[in-house]
Design a protein around this motif. Structure first.
Motif, PDB file in Angstrom:
ATOM      1  N   GLN A   1      40.479-161.381  -1.156  1.00  0.00           N
ATOM      2  CA  GLN A   1      40.391-161.825   0.094  1.00  0.00           C
ATOM      3  C   GLN A   1      39.344-163.085   0.283  1.00  0.00           C
ATOM      4  OE1 GLN A   1      39.322-157.868   1.387  1.00  0.00           O
ATOM      5  NE2 GLN A   1      41.388-157.749   2.792  1.00  0.00           N
TER       6      GLN A   1
ATOM      7  N   HIS B   1      40.328-166.443   2.085  1.00  0.00           N
ATOM      8  CA  HIS B   1      39.733-166.885   3.021  1.00  0.00           C
ATOM      9  C   HIS B   1      39.273-168.203   2.938  1.00  0.00           C
ATOM     10  CE1 HIS B   1      36.487-167.546   5.965  1.00  0.00           C
ATOM     11  NE2 HIS B   1      35.513-167.627   5.264  1.00  0.00           N
TER      12      HIS B   1
ATOM     13  N   ASP C   1      42.363-170.638   3.463  1.00  0.00           N
ATOM     14  CA  ASP C   1      42.692-170.706   4.705  1.00  0.00           C
ATOM     15  C   ASP C   1      41.655-171.697   5.597  1.00  0.00           C
ATOM     16  OD1 ASP C   1      44.652-168.928   4.852  1.00  0.00           O
ATOM     17  OD2 ASP C   1      43.547-167.343   5.752  1.00  0.00           O
TER      18      ASP C   1
ATOM     19  N   ASP D   1      38.730-163.301  11.049  1.00  0.00           N
ATOM     20  CA  ASP D   1      38.890-161.996  10.749  1.00  0.00           C
ATOM     21  C   ASP D   1      40.292-161.655  11.275  1.00  0.00           C
ATOM     22  OD1 ASP D   1      36.410-161.061  10.157  1.00  0.00           O
ATOM     23  OD2 ASP D   1      35.596-161.196  11.964  1.00  0.00           O
ATOM     24  N   LEU D   2      40.949-162.255  12.054  1.00  0.00           N
ATOM     25  CA  LEU D   2      42.389-162.360  12.607  1.00  0.00           C
ATOM     26  C   LEU D   2      43.265-162.766  11.302  1.00  0.00           C
ATOM     27  CD1 LEU D   2      44.672-161.437  14.650  1.00  0.00           C
ATOM     28  CD2 LEU D   2      44.351-163.839  15.584  1.00  0.00           C
ATOM     29  N   PHE D   3      42.761-164.017  10.942  1.00  0.00           N
ATOM     30  CA  PHE D   3      43.624-164.398   9.730  1.00  0.00           C
ATOM     31  C   PHE D   3      43.580-163.242   8.628  1.00  0.00           C
ATOM     32  CE2 PHE D   3      43.606-169.397   9.874  1.00  0.00           C
ATOM     33  CZ  PHE D   3      43.890-169.407  11.062  1.00  0.00           C
TER      34      PHE D   3
ATOM     35  N   GLN E   1      43.390-160.285   8.816  1.00  0.00           N
ATOM     36  CA  GLN E   1      44.179-159.052   9.188  1.00  0.00           C
ATOM     37  C   GLN E   1      45.616-159.229   8.896  1.00  0.00           C
ATOM     38  OE1 GLN E   1      43.217-158.209  13.210  1.00  0.00           O
ATOM     39  NE2 GLN E   1      42.845-156.287  13.130  1.00  0.00           N
ATOM     40  N   GLU E   2      46.070-160.472   8.945  1.00  0.00           N
ATOM     41  CA  GLU E   2      47.298-160.725   8.896  1.00  0.00           C
ATOM     42  C   GLU E   2      48.016-161.591   7.620  1.00  0.00           C
ATOM     43  OE1 GLU E   2      49.576-159.852  11.152  1.00  0.00           O
ATOM     44  OE2 GLU E   2      47.943-159.198  12.443  1.00  0.00           O
ATOM     45  N   ALA E   3      46.807-161.646   6.576  1.00  0.00           N
ATOM     46  CA  ALA E   3      47.093-162.218   5.271  1.00  0.00           C
ATOM     47  C   ALA E   3      47.449-160.900   4.205  1.00  0.00           C
ATOM     48  CB  ALA E   3      45.726-162.631   4.776  1.00  0.00           C
ATOM     49  N   ASN E   4      47.974-161.170   3.385  1.00  0.00           N
ATOM     50  CA  ASN E   4      48.239-160.143   2.170  1.00  0.00           C
ATOM     51  C   ASN E   4      47.408-160.448   0.958  1.00  0.00           C
ATOM     52  OD1 ASN E   4      49.889-162.465   1.684  1.00  0.00           O
ATOM     53  ND2 ASN E   4      51.591-161.395   0.854  1.00  0.00           N
TER      54      ASN E   4
END
Length: 166
Positions: A56, A60, A63, A89-91, A93-96
């Motif tokens: 992650q 991050h 991104d 944090d929203l990014f 949440q929506e990432a895999n």
């Protein structure tokens, strides 16, 4: 005289170099082998007090580099339209990121950084001092480049600490 983008000052402090193009290149050569050498099983563990896995963190970094590179492009081209911030944090949440192989994330990060380096290479010297506003703070293109370097240094320090205590 521009004020410093305060919430990002810690990243700027980690990258005092003024030639952000050369520093982006040097960081690529020095740091990416460290990311590449990590074993997959170590990349999915959360080490308290941190909330993200190493996968992650790499996601991050990808991104954030994309967002900051876009900002640098806009300002380098003399576009002074204020740019919004983004919610990391929203990014997340929506990432895999945790579902992807680690080596693919590192490869993507390398490609994104190579694109950043190439873009900064093409900027004329005067573009580095062009100003804009992002996340409610004034920036120069040079500061954005330094911030990208410092942001990676910050997160790599955390990764090193985590691995040392694993």
């Amino acid at each position: 005289m521009m004020t410093q983008p305060a919430p990002f000052q810690r990243y700027l402090d980690l990258a005092p170099e003024t030639d952000c193009y050369e520093t982006l290149k040097e960081q690529f050569v020095q740091l990416f082998p460290c990311f590449q050498g990590m074993e997959e099983e170590k990349t999915t563990i959360v080490h308290p007090p941190y909330a993200w896995t190493i996968k992650q963190i790499v996601g991050h970094l990808i991104d954030t580099e994309r967002v900051f590179t876009y900002r640098a492009l806009r300002f380098a081209r003399a576009d002074t339209t204020p740019l919004p911030g983004f919610d990391q944090d929203l990014f997340m949440q929506e990432a895999n990121f945790n579902q992807r192989p680690y080596h693919e994330l590192v490869q993507e990060f390398m490609l994104v950084r190579q694109g950043t380096i190439e873009m900064f290479r093409t900027f004329p010297e005067e573009a580095f001092e062009r100003e804009g506003n992002a996340s409610g703070f004034p920036w120069t293109v040079r500061q954005l480049g330094r911030c990208m370097v410092g942001h990676v240094r910050h997160h790599w320090q955390i990764v090193e600490q985590r691995l040392a205590h694993a």
